[in-house]
Design a protein around this motif. Sequence first.
Motif, PDB file in Angstrom:
ATOM      1  N   PHE A 215      -5.616 -31.435 -21.176  1.00  7.71           N
ATOM      2  CA  PHE A 215      -5.699 -29.989 -21.006  1.00  7.71           C
ATOM      3  C   PHE A 215      -6.868 -29.420 -21.795  1.00  7.71           C
ATOM      4  O   PHE A 215      -7.227 -29.915 -22.856  1.00  7.71           O
ATOM      5  CB  PHE A 215      -4.410 -29.313 -21.476  1.00  7.71           C
ATOM      6  CG  PHE A 215      -3.175 -29.755 -20.729  1.00  7.71           C
ATOM      7  CD1 PHE A 215      -2.927 -29.294 -19.452  1.00  7.71           C
ATOM      8  CD2 PHE A 215      -2.284 -30.655 -21.305  1.00  7.71           C
ATOM      9  CE1 PHE A 215      -1.796 -29.699 -18.766  1.00  7.71           C
ATOM     10  CE2 PHE A 215      -1.161 -31.068 -20.622  1.00  7.71           C
ATOM     11  CZ  PHE A 215      -0.912 -30.587 -19.348  1.00  7.71           C
ATOM     12  N   ARG A 216      -7.435 -28.332 -21.233  1.00  4.91           N
ATOM     13  CA  ARG A 216      -8.430 -27.527 -21.941  1.00  4.91           C
ATOM     14  C   ARG A 216      -8.071 -26.060 -21.750  1.00  4.91           C
ATOM     15  O   ARG A 216      -7.771 -25.632 -20.645  1.00  4.91           O
ATOM     16  CB  ARG A 216      -9.836 -27.781 -21.387  1.00  4.91           C
ATOM     17  CG  ARG A 216     -10.416 -29.147 -21.731  1.00  4.91           C
ATOM     18  CD  ARG A 216     -10.899 -29.225 -23.176  1.00  4.91           C
ATOM     19  NE  ARG A 216     -11.947 -28.278 -23.478  1.00  4.91           N
ATOM     20  CZ  ARG A 216     -13.261 -28.537 -23.307  1.00  4.91           C
ATOM     21  NH1 ARG A 216     -13.656 -29.707 -22.844  1.00  4.91           N
ATOM     22  NH2 ARG A 216     -14.168 -27.618 -23.620  1.00  4.91           N
ATOM     23  N   GLU A 217      -8.104 -25.306 -22.849  1.00  3.90           N
ATOM     24  CA  GLU A 217      -7.811 -23.878 -22.780  1.00  3.90           C
ATOM     25  C   GLU A 217      -8.986 -23.047 -23.298  1.00  3.90           C
ATOM     26  O   GLU A 217      -8.825 -21.861 -23.587  1.00  3.90           O
ATOM     27  CB  GLU A 217      -6.539 -23.568 -23.572  1.00  3.90           C
ATOM     28  CG  GLU A 217      -5.306 -24.270 -23.015  1.00  3.90           C
ATOM     29  CD  GLU A 217      -4.037 -23.964 -23.786  1.00  3.90           C
ATOM     30  OE1 GLU A 217      -4.072 -23.086 -24.678  1.00  3.90           O
ATOM     31  OE2 GLU A 217      -3.007 -24.607 -23.512  1.00  3.90           O
ATOM     32  N   ASP A 218     -10.153 -23.669 -23.373  1.00  2.00           N
ATOM     33  CA  ASP A 218     -11.322 -22.984 -23.922  1.00  2.00           C
ATOM     34  C   ASP A 218     -12.501 -22.981 -22.953  1.00  2.00           C
ATOM     35  O   ASP A 218     -13.645 -22.769 -23.359  1.00  2.00           O
ATOM     36  CB  ASP A 218     -11.744 -23.654 -25.232  1.00  2.00           C
ATOM     37  CG  ASP A 218     -12.099 -25.128 -25.050  1.00  2.00           C
ATOM     38  OD1 ASP A 218     -11.797 -25.701 -23.974  1.00  2.00           O
ATOM     39  OD2 ASP A 218     -12.672 -25.720 -25.995  1.00  2.00           O
ATOM     40  N   ILE A 219     -12.227 -23.200 -21.672  1.00  6.49           N
ATOM     41  CA  ILE A 219     -13.309 -23.245 -20.684  1.00  6.49           C
ATOM     42  C   ILE A 219     -13.804 -21.845 -20.335  1.00  6.49           C
ATOM     43  O   ILE A 219     -15.002 -21.606 -20.177  1.00  6.49           O
ATOM     44  CB  ILE A 219     -12.854 -23.976 -19.404  1.00  6.49           C
ATOM     45  CG1 ILE A 219     -12.438 -25.429 -19.728  1.00  6.49           C
ATOM     46  CG2 ILE A 219     -13.952 -23.960 -18.354  1.00  6.49           C
ATOM     47  CD1 ILE A 219     -13.544 -26.272 -20.311  1.00  6.49           C
ATOM     48  N   LEU A 220     -12.897 -20.901 -20.240  1.00  4.14           N
ATOM     49  CA  LEU A 220     -13.256 -19.546 -19.810  1.00  4.14           C
ATOM     50  C   LEU A 220     -13.513 -18.638 -21.006  1.00  4.14           C
ATOM     51  O   LEU A 220     -12.895 -18.792 -22.062  1.00  4.14           O
ATOM     52  CB  LEU A 220     -12.132 -18.949 -18.959  1.00  4.14           C
ATOM     53  CG  LEU A 220     -11.709 -19.743 -17.726  1.00  4.14           C
ATOM     54  CD1 LEU A 220     -10.630 -18.979 -16.971  1.00  4.14           C
ATOM     55  CD2 LEU A 220     -12.894 -20.034 -16.819  1.00  4.14           C
TER      56      LEU A 220
ATOM     57  N   LYS B  75     -20.473 -15.433 -12.026  1.00  2.00           N
ATOM     58  CA  LYS B  75     -21.426 -16.516 -11.772  1.00  2.00           C
ATOM     59  C   LYS B  75     -21.616 -17.388 -13.013  1.00  2.00           C
ATOM     60  O   LYS B  75     -21.631 -18.622 -12.918  1.00  2.00           O
ATOM     61  CB  LYS B  75     -22.762 -15.932 -11.322  1.00  2.00           C
ATOM     62  CG  LYS B  75     -23.813 -16.960 -10.932  1.00  2.00           C
ATOM     63  CD  LYS B  75     -25.040 -16.265 -10.365  1.00  2.00           C
ATOM     64  CE  LYS B  75     -26.055 -17.279  -9.842  1.00  2.00           C
ATOM     65  NZ  LYS B  75     -26.690 -18.049 -10.934  1.00  2.00           N
ATOM     66  N   THR B  76     -21.750 -16.773 -14.173  1.00  2.00           N
ATOM     67  CA  THR B  76     -21.955 -17.558 -15.394  1.00  2.00           C
ATOM     68  C   THR B  76     -20.734 -18.424 -15.707  1.00  2.00           C
ATOM     69  O   THR B  76     -20.881 -19.561 -16.178  1.00  2.00           O
ATOM     70  CB  THR B  76     -22.240 -16.633 -16.590  1.00  2.00           C
ATOM     71  OG1 THR B  76     -21.197 -15.638 -16.680  1.00  2.00           O
ATOM     72  CG2 THR B  76     -23.584 -15.940 -16.428  1.00  2.00           C
ATOM     73  N   THR B  77     -19.554 -17.907 -15.435  1.00  2.00           N
ATOM     74  CA  THR B  77     -18.330 -18.670 -15.675  1.00  2.00           C
ATOM     75  C   THR B  77     -18.211 -19.828 -14.691  1.00  2.00           C
ATOM     76  O   THR B  77     -17.801 -20.935 -15.064  1.00  2.00           O
ATOM     77  CB  THR B  77     -17.095 -17.755 -15.573  1.00  2.00           C
ATOM     78  OG1 THR B  77     -17.252 -16.663 -16.469  1.00  2.00           O
ATOM     79  CG2 THR B  77     -15.821 -18.515 -15.906  1.00  2.00           C
ATOM     80  N   ILE B  78     -18.553 -19.585 -13.434  1.00  2.00           N
ATOM     81  CA  ILE B  78     -18.532 -20.645 -12.422  1.00  2.00           C
ATOM     82  C   ILE B  78     -19.479 -21.763 -12.820  1.00  2.00           C
ATOM     83  O   ILE B  78     -19.129 -22.958 -12.747  1.00  2.00           O
ATOM     84  CB  ILE B  78     -18.919 -20.078 -11.041  1.00  2.00           C
ATOM     85  CG1 ILE B  78     -17.805 -19.165 -10.520  1.00  2.00           C
ATOM     86  CG2 ILE B  78     -19.207 -21.189 -10.045  1.00  2.00           C
ATOM     87  CD1 ILE B  78     -18.171 -18.394  -9.272  1.00  2.00           C
ATOM     88  N   GLU B  79     -20.679 -21.410 -13.262  1.00  8.29           N
ATOM     89  CA  GLU B  79     -21.658 -22.425 -13.657  1.00  8.29           C
ATOM     90  C   GLU B  79     -21.163 -23.246 -14.849  1.00  8.29           C
ATOM     91  O   GLU B  79     -21.303 -24.470 -14.877  1.00  8.29           O
ATOM     92  CB  GLU B  79     -22.997 -21.758 -13.980  1.00  8.29           C
ATOM     93  CG  GLU B  79     -23.682 -21.178 -12.739  1.00  8.29           C
ATOM     94  CD  GLU B  79     -24.875 -20.311 -13.089  1.00  8.29           C
ATOM     95  OE1 GLU B  79     -25.011 -19.929 -14.288  1.00  8.29           O
ATOM     96  OE2 GLU B  79     -25.679 -20.004 -12.175  1.00  8.29           O
ATOM     97  N   LYS B  80     -20.550 -22.562 -15.829  1.00 11.97           N
ATOM     98  CA  LYS B  80     -20.022 -23.271 -16.992  1.00 11.97           C
ATOM     99  C   LYS B  80     -18.882 -24.201 -16.597  1.00 11.97           C
ATOM    100  O   LYS B  80     -18.817 -25.357 -17.048  1.00 11.97           O
ATOM    101  CB  LYS B  80     -19.533 -22.267 -18.037  1.00 11.97           C
ATOM    102  CG  LYS B  80     -18.930 -22.928 -19.272  1.00 11.97           C
ATOM    103  CD  LYS B  80     -18.359 -21.907 -20.242  1.00 11.97           C
ATOM    104  CE  LYS B  80     -17.678 -22.606 -21.426  1.00 11.97           C
ATOM    105  NZ  LYS B  80     -17.060 -21.630 -22.362  1.00 11.97           N
TER     106      LYS B  80
END
Length: 280
Positions: A257-262, A49-54
Amino acid sequence: MKISDIILKSEKPTIYEKGNSFMWTDLHISKQLLQVHLNPDIDLGSRKKTTIEKTASWILETQIGKGKLNILDLGCGPGLYTEIFAQNGHNVTGIDISKNSIDYATKTAKGKALNINYQNDSYLDIDFEKEKYDLIVLIYTDFGALLPTEREILLPKIYEALKKGGVFIFDVLKDKNLNEKLSPKTWEANKAGFWKETPYLALSQSFLYEKEKVILFQNTIIDNDENLETYRFWTHFFSQADVIGMLDHFNFENIEFREDILPESDLWNGDNVIFSKCKK
Protein backbone atom coordinates in the motif's frame (compact mmCIF):
# COMPACT_ATOMS: atom_id res chain seq x y z
CA MET A 1 -46.34 15.04 -11.56
CA LYS A 2 -47.32 15.13 -7.89
CA ILE A 3 -44.96 16.54 -5.28
CA SER A 4 -45.55 13.34 -3.30
CA ASP A 5 -44.04 11.34 -6.20
CA ILE A 6 -40.89 13.45 -6.10
CA ILE A 7 -40.63 13.11 -2.32
CA LEU A 8 -41.00 9.32 -2.61
CA LYS A 9 -38.26 9.12 -5.23
CA SER A 10 -36.00 11.28 -3.04
CA GLU A 11 -36.18 9.06 0.06
CA LYS A 12 -33.24 6.94 1.15
CA PRO A 13 -33.37 3.73 -0.91
CA THR A 14 -32.49 0.21 0.11
CA ILE A 15 -28.75 -0.30 -0.29
CA TYR A 16 -27.74 -1.03 -3.90
CA GLU A 17 -31.22 -0.34 -5.23
CA LYS A 18 -30.66 0.70 -8.82
CA GLY A 19 -31.57 4.02 -10.35
CA ASN A 20 -33.41 4.09 -13.66
CA SER A 21 -30.71 5.95 -15.64
CA PHE A 22 -27.02 5.41 -16.43
CA MET A 23 -24.76 8.44 -16.82
CA TRP A 24 -21.79 7.02 -18.71
CA THR A 25 -23.63 6.09 -21.89
CA ASP A 26 -26.01 9.07 -22.06
CA LEU A 27 -25.05 11.01 -25.21
CA HIS A 28 -25.47 14.48 -23.69
CA ILE A 29 -23.97 13.77 -20.25
CA SER A 30 -20.99 11.86 -21.64
CA LYS A 31 -20.05 14.96 -23.68
CA GLN A 32 -20.09 17.04 -20.50
CA LEU A 33 -18.04 14.38 -18.68
CA LEU A 34 -15.42 14.39 -21.41
CA GLN A 35 -14.87 18.13 -20.97
CA VAL A 36 -14.49 17.62 -17.21
CA HIS A 37 -12.02 14.78 -17.82
CA LEU A 38 -9.91 16.99 -20.03
CA ASN A 39 -9.68 19.96 -17.65
CA PRO A 40 -6.08 19.73 -16.36
CA ASP A 41 -6.69 21.97 -13.36
CA ILE A 42 -9.46 20.16 -11.46
CA ASP A 43 -9.93 16.84 -9.65
CA LEU A 44 -13.22 15.89 -11.30
CA GLY A 45 -13.71 13.22 -13.94
CA SER A 46 -9.94 12.77 -13.82
CA ARG A 47 -7.30 14.12 -11.48
CA LYS A 48 -5.20 17.18 -12.24
CA LYS A 49 -2.62 16.81 -14.99
CA THR A 50 0.30 17.10 -12.56
CA THR A 51 -1.21 14.43 -10.32
CA ILE A 52 -1.83 12.09 -13.27
CA GLU A 53 1.79 12.48 -14.38
CA LYS A 54 3.08 11.78 -10.87
CA THR A 55 0.83 8.74 -10.49
CA ALA A 56 1.74 7.30 -13.88
CA SER A 57 5.44 7.80 -13.14
CA TRP A 58 5.11 5.95 -9.83
CA ILE A 59 3.23 3.10 -11.52
CA LEU A 60 5.95 2.72 -14.14
CA GLU A 61 8.68 2.99 -11.50
CA THR A 62 7.23 -0.10 -9.80
CA GLN A 63 7.95 -1.97 -13.05
CA ILE A 64 11.51 -0.75 -13.71
CA GLY A 65 13.75 -3.46 -15.12
CA LYS A 66 10.91 -5.48 -16.65
CA GLY A 67 11.37 -4.11 -20.16
CA LYS A 68 8.49 -3.52 -22.55
CA LEU A 69 5.19 -4.25 -20.79
CA ASN A 70 1.73 -5.28 -21.90
CA ILE A 71 -0.51 -2.90 -19.93
CA LEU A 72 -4.30 -2.91 -19.56
CA ASP A 73 -5.99 0.29 -18.33
CA LEU A 74 -9.54 -0.41 -17.12
CA GLY A 75 -11.86 2.61 -17.23
CA CYS A 76 -9.26 4.47 -19.27
CA GLY A 77 -11.51 7.45 -20.09
CA PRO A 78 -9.98 9.74 -22.74
CA GLY A 79 -6.57 8.08 -22.44
CA LEU A 80 -4.76 10.32 -19.97
CA TYR A 81 -2.77 7.44 -18.43
CA THR A 82 -2.62 5.18 -21.47
CA GLU A 83 -0.82 7.86 -23.47
CA ILE A 84 1.87 8.22 -20.81
CA PHE A 85 2.35 4.44 -20.72
CA ALA A 86 2.57 4.28 -24.52
CA GLN A 87 4.97 7.23 -24.70
CA ASN A 88 7.26 5.23 -22.42
CA GLY A 89 7.39 2.42 -24.96
CA HIS A 90 4.83 -0.04 -23.62
CA ASN A 91 2.06 -1.97 -25.39
CA VAL A 92 -1.17 -0.51 -24.05
CA THR A 93 -4.85 -1.46 -24.17
CA GLY A 94 -7.56 0.83 -22.77
CA ILE A 95 -11.18 -0.11 -22.10
CA ASP A 96 -13.98 2.32 -21.27
CA ILE A 97 -17.76 2.23 -21.41
CA SER A 98 -18.04 5.82 -22.69
CA LYS A 99 -18.01 5.99 -26.49
CA ASN A 100 -17.24 9.72 -26.43
CA SER A 101 -14.15 9.11 -24.30
CA ILE A 102 -12.92 6.22 -26.45
CA ASP A 103 -13.51 8.16 -29.68
CA TYR A 104 -11.54 11.09 -28.28
CA ALA A 105 -8.74 8.83 -27.02
CA THR A 106 -8.49 7.03 -30.36
CA LYS A 107 -8.32 10.28 -32.34
CA THR A 108 -5.75 11.80 -29.97
CA ALA A 109 -3.54 8.71 -30.02
CA LYS A 110 -3.59 8.69 -33.82
CA GLY A 111 -2.59 12.36 -33.90
CA LYS A 112 0.37 11.61 -31.62
CA ALA A 113 1.33 8.45 -33.55
CA LEU A 114 0.72 6.29 -30.48
CA ASN A 115 -0.30 2.69 -31.14
CA ILE A 116 -2.86 2.16 -28.36
CA ASN A 117 -5.60 -0.45 -28.56
CA TYR A 118 -8.85 1.13 -27.37
CA GLN A 119 -12.09 -0.75 -26.76
CA ASN A 120 -15.50 0.79 -26.11
CA ASP A 121 -17.08 -1.69 -23.73
CA SER A 122 -17.86 -2.45 -20.10
CA TYR A 123 -14.92 -4.25 -18.55
CA LEU A 124 -17.43 -6.23 -16.51
CA ASP A 125 -19.01 -7.71 -19.63
CA ILE A 126 -16.04 -8.76 -21.74
CA ASP A 127 -13.54 -11.57 -21.34
CA PHE A 128 -9.89 -10.54 -21.22
CA GLU A 129 -7.25 -12.60 -22.95
CA LYS A 130 -5.77 -14.95 -20.35
CA GLU A 131 -2.21 -14.47 -19.07
CA LYS A 132 -1.56 -11.59 -21.47
CA TYR A 133 -0.76 -8.58 -19.27
CA ASP A 134 2.24 -7.65 -17.16
CA LEU A 135 0.33 -4.78 -15.56
CA ILE A 136 -3.36 -3.96 -15.10
CA VAL A 137 -4.47 -0.63 -13.62
CA LEU A 138 -7.83 0.68 -12.39
CA ILE A 139 -7.32 4.30 -11.39
CA TYR A 140 -9.34 7.18 -9.86
CA THR A 141 -11.12 5.04 -7.24
CA ASP A 142 -13.23 3.26 -9.86
CA PHE A 143 -12.89 0.08 -7.82
CA GLY A 144 -14.99 1.63 -5.06
CA ALA A 145 -17.76 2.53 -7.50
CA LEU A 146 -18.35 -1.16 -8.17
CA LEU A 147 -20.96 -3.09 -6.24
CA PRO A 148 -19.66 -6.09 -4.23
CA THR A 149 -21.15 -8.46 -6.81
CA GLU A 150 -19.34 -6.58 -9.58
CA ARG A 151 -16.01 -6.76 -7.73
CA GLU A 152 -16.51 -10.51 -7.46
CA ILE A 153 -16.86 -10.62 -11.25
CA LEU A 154 -13.91 -8.35 -12.00
CA LEU A 155 -11.18 -9.58 -9.64
CA PRO A 156 -10.97 -13.16 -10.97
CA LYS A 157 -11.01 -11.80 -14.54
CA ILE A 158 -8.05 -9.56 -13.70
CA TYR A 159 -6.22 -12.45 -12.02
CA GLU A 160 -6.65 -14.66 -15.07
CA ALA A 161 -5.60 -11.88 -17.47
CA LEU A 162 -2.30 -11.29 -15.66
CA LYS A 163 0.84 -13.22 -16.48
CA LYS A 164 2.45 -15.09 -13.61
CA GLY A 165 4.13 -12.36 -11.55
CA GLY A 166 1.96 -9.71 -13.21
CA VAL A 167 0.88 -6.69 -11.17
CA PHE A 168 -2.53 -5.15 -10.46
CA ILE A 169 -2.58 -1.53 -9.21
CA PHE A 170 -5.71 0.33 -8.12
CA ASP A 171 -6.76 3.02 -5.68
CA VAL A 172 -9.62 3.22 -3.17
CA LEU A 173 -11.02 5.78 -0.78
CA LYS A 174 -10.04 5.31 2.87
CA ASP A 175 -12.77 4.59 5.40
CA LYS A 176 -12.34 7.68 7.55
CA ASN A 177 -14.40 10.84 8.07
CA LEU A 178 -17.37 9.40 6.20
CA ASN A 179 -19.86 11.85 7.71
CA GLU A 180 -17.71 14.72 6.44
CA LYS A 181 -17.92 13.32 2.92
CA LEU A 182 -21.68 13.58 2.74
CA SER A 183 -22.91 16.34 0.45
CA PRO A 184 -25.83 18.61 1.39
CA LYS A 185 -29.24 18.32 -0.22
CA THR A 186 -29.43 20.83 -3.09
CA TRP A 187 -31.62 21.65 -6.06
CA GLU A 188 -31.12 23.54 -9.29
CA ALA A 189 -33.31 24.57 -12.23
CA ASN A 190 -31.65 25.16 -15.60
CA LYS A 191 -32.68 25.90 -19.15
CA ALA A 192 -29.86 23.54 -20.14
CA GLY A 193 -26.79 22.20 -18.39
CA PHE A 194 -24.82 19.18 -17.29
CA TRP A 195 -27.76 16.79 -17.09
CA LYS A 196 -29.75 17.80 -20.15
CA GLU A 197 -29.68 20.15 -23.15
CA THR A 198 -33.33 21.01 -22.41
CA PRO A 199 -34.88 22.54 -19.25
CA TYR A 200 -34.68 20.41 -16.11
CA LEU A 201 -34.91 20.39 -12.34
CA ALA A 202 -32.14 18.53 -10.46
CA LEU A 203 -32.42 17.35 -6.86
CA SER A 204 -29.11 16.13 -5.38
CA GLN A 205 -28.48 14.46 -2.03
CA SER A 206 -26.40 11.78 -0.33
CA PHE A 207 -27.01 8.98 2.15
CA LEU A 208 -24.60 7.12 4.43
CA TYR A 209 -24.85 3.36 4.96
CA GLU A 210 -22.50 3.22 7.89
CA LYS A 211 -22.31 -0.54 8.45
CA GLU A 212 -21.36 -1.20 4.81
CA LYS A 213 -19.10 1.90 4.62
CA VAL A 214 -20.99 3.18 1.59
CA ILE A 215 -22.22 6.63 0.58
CA LEU A 216 -24.89 6.97 -2.07
CA PHE A 217 -24.71 10.15 -4.14
CA GLN A 218 -28.11 10.48 -5.78
CA ASN A 219 -29.32 12.86 -8.46
CA THR A 220 -33.00 13.04 -9.40
CA ILE A 221 -33.64 14.81 -12.71
CA ILE A 222 -37.10 15.99 -13.84
CA ASP A 223 -37.57 17.32 -17.37
CA ASN A 224 -40.19 19.53 -19.03
CA ASP A 225 -42.36 16.49 -19.79
CA GLU A 226 -42.27 15.45 -16.13
CA ASN A 227 -40.07 12.44 -16.84
CA LEU A 228 -38.09 11.52 -13.74
CA GLU A 229 -34.61 10.00 -13.97
CA THR A 230 -32.62 8.82 -10.98
CA TYR A 231 -28.82 8.52 -11.14
CA ARG A 232 -27.24 6.63 -8.23
CA PHE A 233 -23.53 6.48 -7.50
CA TRP A 234 -22.57 4.00 -4.79
CA THR A 235 -19.21 5.00 -3.34
CA HIS A 236 -17.40 2.47 -1.13
CA PHE A 237 -14.70 3.18 1.46
CA PHE A 238 -12.04 0.72 2.61
CA SER A 239 -9.39 -0.01 5.19
CA GLN A 240 -6.16 -1.76 4.24
CA ALA A 241 -7.55 -4.85 6.00
CA ASP A 242 -10.65 -4.72 3.76
CA VAL A 243 -8.47 -4.66 0.65
CA ILE A 244 -6.27 -7.49 1.89
CA GLY A 245 -9.34 -9.62 2.58
CA MET A 246 -10.67 -9.13 -0.95
CA LEU A 247 -7.35 -9.73 -2.68
CA ASP A 248 -6.47 -12.77 -0.56
CA HIS A 249 -9.82 -14.31 -1.47
CA PHE A 250 -8.85 -14.22 -5.15
CA ASN A 251 -5.27 -15.45 -4.55
CA PHE A 252 -3.40 -12.18 -5.15
CA GLU A 253 -0.07 -11.99 -3.34
CA ASN A 254 2.60 -9.49 -2.25
CA ILE A 255 0.00 -6.86 -1.33
CA GLU A 256 1.50 -3.41 -0.73
CA PHE A 257 0.00 0.00 0.00
CA ARG A 258 0.90 3.64 -0.58
CA GLU A 259 -1.00 6.56 0.92
CA ASP A 260 1.35 9.35 -0.15
CA ILE A 261 0.93 9.33 -3.94
CA LEU A 262 -1.60 12.16 -4.13
CA PRO A 263 -1.12 15.74 -2.89
CA GLU A 264 -3.02 16.83 0.21
CA SER A 265 -5.88 19.11 -0.81
CA ASP A 266 -9.28 17.89 0.39
CA LEU A 267 -11.20 14.88 1.74
CA TRP A 268 -10.78 13.05 -1.57
CA ASN A 269 -7.01 13.35 -1.96
CA GLY A 270 -3.77 12.89 -0.03
CA ASP A 271 -3.88 10.12 2.54
CA ASN A 272 -7.64 9.80 2.05
CA VAL A 273 -6.74 7.55 -0.89
CA ILE A 274 -5.03 4.16 -0.64
CA PHE A 275 -3.09 2.87 -3.63
CA SER A 276 -2.89 -0.92 -3.64
CA LYS A 277 -0.36 -3.04 -5.53
CA CYS A 278 -0.50 -6.82 -5.70
CA LYS A 279 0.80 -9.70 -7.82
CA LYS A 280 -0.44 -12.88 -9.39
